[in-house]
Design a protein around this motif. Structure first.
Motif, PDB file in Angstrom:
ATOM      1  N   GLN A   4     -30.664  27.744   5.020  1.00  0.00           N
ATOM      2  CA  GLN A   4     -29.259  28.086   4.788  1.00  0.00           C
ATOM      3  C   GLN A   4     -28.623  28.728   6.016  1.00  0.00           C
ATOM      4  O   GLN A   4     -27.477  28.450   6.351  1.00  0.00           O
ATOM      5  N   THR A   5     -29.373  29.549   6.712  1.00  0.00           N
ATOM      6  CA  THR A   5     -28.862  30.168   7.937  1.00  0.00           C
ATOM      7  C   THR A   5     -28.585  29.106   8.994  1.00  0.00           C
ATOM      8  O   THR A   5     -27.558  29.152   9.677  1.00  0.00           O
ATOM      9  N   LEU A   6     -29.495  28.125   9.116  1.00  0.00           N
ATOM     10  CA  LEU A   6     -29.266  27.026  10.060  1.00  0.00           C
ATOM     11  C   LEU A   6     -27.992  26.265   9.729  1.00  0.00           C
ATOM     12  O   LEU A   6     -27.187  25.970  10.608  1.00  0.00           O
ATOM     13  N   VAL A   7     -27.804  25.946   8.457  1.00  0.00           N
ATOM     14  CA  VAL A   7     -26.604  25.218   8.041  1.00  0.00           C
ATOM     15  C   VAL A   7     -25.363  26.052   8.317  1.00  0.00           C
ATOM     16  O   VAL A   7     -24.361  25.542   8.826  1.00  0.00           O
ATOM     17  N   ASP A   8     -25.429  27.327   8.002  1.00  0.00           N
ATOM     18  CA  ASP A   8     -24.272  28.207   8.224  1.00  0.00           C
ATOM     19  C   ASP A   8     -23.928  28.331   9.703  1.00  0.00           C
ATOM     20  O   ASP A   8     -22.756  28.321  10.077  1.00  0.00           O
ATOM     21  N   GLU A   9     -24.946  28.468  10.548  1.00  0.00           N
ATOM     22  CA  GLU A   9     -24.711  28.696  11.975  1.00  0.00           C
ATOM     23  C   GLU A   9     -24.432  27.419  12.764  1.00  0.00           C
ATOM     24  O   GLU A   9     -23.667  27.432  13.714  1.00  0.00           O
ATOM     25  N   ARG A  10     -25.096  26.310  12.386  1.00  0.00           N
ATOM     26  CA  ARG A  10     -25.015  25.112  13.203  1.00  0.00           C
ATOM     27  C   ARG A  10     -24.427  23.891  12.503  1.00  0.00           C
ATOM     28  O   ARG A  10     -24.063  22.926  13.165  1.00  0.00           O
ATOM     29  N   GLY A  11     -24.371  23.900  11.193  1.00  0.00           N
ATOM     30  CA  GLY A  11     -23.984  22.707  10.443  1.00  0.00           C
ATOM     31  C   GLY A  11     -22.694  22.063  10.902  1.00  0.00           C
ATOM     32  O   GLY A  11     -22.654  20.855  11.175  1.00  0.00           O
ATOM     33  N   LEU A  15     -22.549  18.342  12.802  1.00  0.00           N
ATOM     34  CA  LEU A  15     -21.794  17.212  12.243  1.00  0.00           C
ATOM     35  C   LEU A  15     -20.656  16.782  13.163  1.00  0.00           C
ATOM     36  O   LEU A  15     -20.344  15.594  13.258  1.00  0.00           O
ATOM     37  N   ALA A  16     -20.045  17.729  13.850  1.00  0.00           N
ATOM     38  CA  ALA A  16     -18.961  17.390  14.777  1.00  0.00           C
ATOM     39  C   ALA A  16     -19.486  16.588  15.966  1.00  0.00           C
ATOM     40  O   ALA A  16     -18.807  15.695  16.469  1.00  0.00           O
ATOM     41  N   LEU A  17     -20.701  16.891  16.417  1.00  0.00           N
ATOM     42  CA  LEU A  17     -21.270  16.219  17.592  1.00  0.00           C
ATOM     43  C   LEU A  17     -21.991  14.914  17.261  1.00  0.00           C
ATOM     44  O   LEU A  17     -22.244  14.107  18.157  1.00  0.00           O
ATOM     45  N   ALA A  18     -22.293  14.666  16.014  1.00  0.00           N
ATOM     46  CA  ALA A  18     -23.033  13.459  15.608  1.00  0.00           C
ATOM     47  C   ALA A  18     -22.380  12.150  16.069  1.00  0.00           C
ATOM     48  O   ALA A  18     -23.105  11.207  16.415  1.00  0.00           O
ATOM     49  N   PRO A  19     -21.048  12.022  16.106  1.00  0.00           N
ATOM     50  CA  PRO A  19     -20.462  10.751  16.552  1.00  0.00           C
ATOM     51  C   PRO A  19     -20.851  10.322  17.968  1.00  0.00           C
ATOM     52  O   PRO A  19     -20.663   9.163  18.334  1.00  0.00           O
TER      53      PRO A  19
END
Length: 128
Positions: A4-11, A15-19
């Motif tokens: 959950q901390t990973l998702v909160d800090e980096r999610g 997702l923005a950089l995935a394209p």
């Protein structure tokens, strides 16, 4: 660090950089969104480079290289699960191994990354 901390800090950033790994060049609005999200996270260029090379590329390059991959868009939920799983295991020798081979796994997206970093620098008022 837990999931959950990973998702909160980096999610949001992940997702923005995935394209950058899709089969098409990012559009202007894709780059604009990436820059906007990066600015909110207040990371240095060096920190962003390591996120690109160590946290994202090992997962997303597999998708890019796969014949059966989804190349037009990602399923955000599945992508986040894979990114979290990878980053929870990213300790010790695994981190060092990915750091060693990260130049190879980022080759296909390096030109896009360089374009994004130029845009980030301009947004920050730095000389590219």
């Amino acid at each position: 660090m837990d999931a959950q901390t990973l998702v909160d800090e980096r999610g949001e950033l992940w997702l923005a950089l995935a394209p950058l790994w899709l089969d098409r060049e990012p559009r202007e609005r894709d780059y604009a969104r990436m820059v906007e999200v990066i600015q909110r996270h207040e990371l240095t260029l060096d920190e962003l480079e390591w996120i690109f090379r160590i946290e994202l590329a090992p997962v997303l390059s597999r998708t890019q290289m796969s014949v059966a991959s989804e190349w037009r868009r990602f399923d955000d939920h599945q992508l986040m699960k894979r990114l979290v799983a990878h980053n929870l295991r990213l300790r010790g020798w695994r981190r060092k191994s990915w750091a060693l081979f990260s130049g190879l796994i980022t080759m296909m997206t390096r030109h896009r990354w360089n374009e994004l970093m130029t845009r980030v620098m301009i947004a920050r008022g730095e000389a590219p």
